[in-house]
Design an enzyme around this catalytic site. Sequence first.
Site, PDB file in Angstrom:
ATOM      1  N   GLU A  77       0.797  -1.215   0.000  1.00  0.00           N
ATOM      2  CA  GLU A  77       0.000   0.000   0.000  1.00  0.00           C
ATOM      3  C   GLU A  77       0.836   1.273   0.000  1.00  0.00           C
ATOM      4  O   GLU A  77       0.304   2.368  -0.223  1.00  0.00           O
ATOM      5  CB  GLU A  77      -0.948  -0.010   1.207  1.00  0.00           C
ATOM      6  CG  GLU A  77      -2.049  -1.065   1.070  1.00  0.00           C
ATOM      7  CD  GLU A  77      -2.943  -1.158   2.299  1.00  0.00           C
ATOM      8  OE1 GLU A  77      -2.562  -0.597   3.339  1.00  0.00           O
ATOM      9  OE2 GLU A  77      -4.000  -1.798   2.210  1.00  0.00           O
ATOM     10  N   GLU A 108       7.489 -21.963   7.820  1.00  0.00           N
ATOM     11  CA  GLU A 108       8.000 -21.076   8.861  1.00  0.00           C
ATOM     12  C   GLU A 108       9.096 -21.731   9.696  1.00  0.00           C
ATOM     13  O   GLU A 108       9.789 -21.059  10.457  1.00  0.00           O
ATOM     14  CB  GLU A 108       6.872 -20.627   9.786  1.00  0.00           C
ATOM     15  CG  GLU A 108       6.289 -21.721  10.653  1.00  0.00           C
ATOM     16  CD  GLU A 108       5.243 -21.167  11.617  1.00  0.00           C
ATOM     17  OE1 GLU A 108       5.448 -21.320  12.832  1.00  0.00           O
ATOM     18  OE2 GLU A 108       4.249 -20.598  11.146  1.00  0.00           O
TER      19      GLU A 108
END
Length: 269
Positions: A77, A108
Amino acid sequence: MTTESESLYHDLDRMPTRTILDNINQEDSKVPHAVALAIPAIEKLVEAITDRLLAGGRLFYIGAGTSGRLGIVDASECPPTYGVPQGLVIGLIAGGDGAIRQAVEFAEDNTVQGWRDLSGFNISAKDFVIGIAASGRTPYVIGALKKCRENHIATGCIVCNEGSPVAANSDYPVEVIVGPEFVTGSTRMKAGTAQKLVLNMVSTSVMIKVGRVEGNRMVNMQLSNDKLIERGTRMVATATGLDDARAKKLLLEAGSVKAAIDEYNKTDW
């Protein structure tokens, strides 16, 4: 760990819908207070990132699961909102871009892939890396931060447990302790909300400090849709006193609110 501690609520499956919603809201209301307690640490983090970006560096977010996705959202953004180049703020997630939409099992847990992912961007000591991990113990993030330190790259983190390995391997740790989740261990809830709030604070503050905001306006936003063109037109009209039609014409010719206002100040409109 606080994030894994048992919920304060029991028999969730027997609660009426309204009770579920009220209790979730009650827990969510605790998050802003927890973030407020971390503001001194967030301030140090923002100042350090600002220094790197003004010196030509970049900001990286790195995380797994929800944490990784939140970093990617924040990074993605920045260009449309503040007009910064693509690649100034970069979000990385364990498992690669496919993990944005669908979980990649055990990604992960890889202690070396985080550094490999960062290295793919030719990361250097000019850059800054923030590890995002609710638990503060994600191997993908810990491994990346350790390698950053070995290579003299400044680091920060956003975690929701005290005294975590991720924080221990960060130069500018931010710990937001939100307490047990409504659903035990579901850190996409309060912990995720806290991380989102901190990311909002970090990126917004940094963008203001590097000159991407004037007054209270995002004058460098991209004019990528009709809504943003209308918003930009209002900004130009307010700043210049032009009517909407002339403000829009000037905006589209100049390409940004900032450029339009600068052009107005240089010429006779």
